[in-house]
Design an enzyme around this catalytic site. Structure first.
Site, short mmCIF file in Angstrom:
data_model
loop_
_atom_site.label_atom_id
_atom_site.label_comp_id
_atom_site.label_asym_id
_atom_site.label_seq_id
_atom_site.Cartn_x
_atom_site.Cartn_y
_atom_site.Cartn_z
CE LYS A 54 0.19 3.38 4.86
NZ LYS A 54 -0.21 4.04 6.18
CD GLN A 98 1.50 5.89 8.92
OE1 GLN A 98 0.92 5.63 7.74
NE2 GLN A 98 0.97 4.87 9.85
CG ASP A 121 -5.88 5.18 6.35
OD1 ASP A 121 -5.50 4.27 5.65
OD2 ASP A 121 -5.16 5.82 6.99
#
Ligand code: NAP
Length: 282
Positions: A54, A98, A121
């Site tokens: 990412k 994460q 997200d």
């Protein structure tokens, strides 16, 4: 008949190129780059790889990344304090924690402290709720990527019979809502569905997000269907989908491979969410 393969890597590269153009224009206009803060707690090997991917995708596409690698012993309070600091940081447009977090940290509690405007997200209740209401929102990346893959086929979603197998909060539920938003008629199947084949056989669009290698075989699929395989199952160091590619590709019209289908789209749509978040705050 042999299905056309939907090339997720190619489509993801096109999306990243668009992101880069918008990110560079933002940089020129605002005198700062768009920014993503990525928080990793602990030493999970797979999480480290995901985070590295990412961050490099950000760096390659003119998005600044702020990386926080915290020890396993980090407390819930410390993590929330960092999130609150990032919520107020004008250089940070998106925040990503994460997952999974270590077991002593309550995931839902921590995530709920991320500002909905910076929810890279798209996992927050506020964004999930807005998706359900049809309001503008930051949506979960994998489902957004799936919509792009389906669009790339040119198959009309309006009035299509779509079947989603799996009802998780990060894939099954949001992709069902996005398909509905695109005027498909949507059926959701899950582990309590009596016989999902009764539904999958009639699907013009079939999205499979279960996590069981080779669950879907050719005889379960309608001739000419668009089949999107979200599954990522590792066996003997190799990656397999939920769809038995050999038998299904003989029946389907379009099919995503694993790897190289849905996977690459998730990072591309994460970058798109950062653009969306940055432009909304502008
Ligand atoms: P999950 O949270 O474990 O959900 C799995 C879903 O499948 C559940 O809704 C479950 O039903 C349903 N299910 C289980 N067995 C079934 C069966 N025999 N028949 C019908 N439905 C069944 O998984 P997830 O997070 O959605 O992920 C699914 C897969 O996608 C995994 O392989 C994951 O690694 C992969 N994935 C890939 C990406 C990507 O970027 N490519 C992103 C996310 C996930 P119940 O709700 O009734 O338990």
């Amino acid at each position: 008949m042999s299905a056309q393969i939907i090339d997720g890597r190619k489509i993801a590269a096109e999306i990243k190129a668009q992101v880069k153009v918008e990110a560079e224009a933002f940089w020129k206009r605002k005198g700062r780059k768009m920014g993503l803060a990525v928080i990793l707690v602990g030493d999970d090997f797979a999480s480290k790889i995901y985070v590295r991917n990412k961050i490099s995708a950000c760096n390659e596409n003119c998005i600044r990344s702020f990386s926080y690698e915290l020890p396993e012993s980090t407390t819930e309070e410390e993590l929330i304090e960092l999130i609150q600091k990032l919520n107020c940081d004008d250089n940070v447009d998106g925040i990503l924690v994460q997952l999974p977090l270590p077991p002593h940290i309550r995931q839902n509690v921590v995530l709920s402290h991320i500002s909905a405007n910076k929810d890279a997200d798209g996992f927050l209740a506020e964004n999930a709720g807005n998706l359900m209401l049809g309001n503008p929102s930051l949506n979960a990346c994998t489902p957004c990527g799936i919509i792009e893959l389906i669009r790339s086929t040119g198959v009309n979603l309006d009035g299509a019979n779509a079947v989603v197998i799996g009802r998780s909060n990060i894939v099954g539920k949001p992709i069902s809502l996005l398909l509905l938003e695109n005027h498909a008629t949507v059926t959701m199947c899950h582990s309590h569905t009596a016989n999902f084949v009764n539904f999958s056989r009639h699907a013009d669009i079939l999205v499979v997000a279960v996590g069981k290698k080779g669950l879907i075989t050719g005889e379960m699929v309608k001739q000419g269907a668009v089949v999107i395989d979200v599954g990522m199952n590792r066996k003997d160091g190799k990656l397999f989908g939920d769809v038995d590619f050999d038998s299904v590709s003989k029946v389907a019209g379009y099919i995503t491979p694993v790897p190289g289908g849905v996977g690459p789209m998730t990072v591309a749509m994460l970058l798109k969410n950062i653009v969306k978040a940055a432009l909304r705050l502008e």
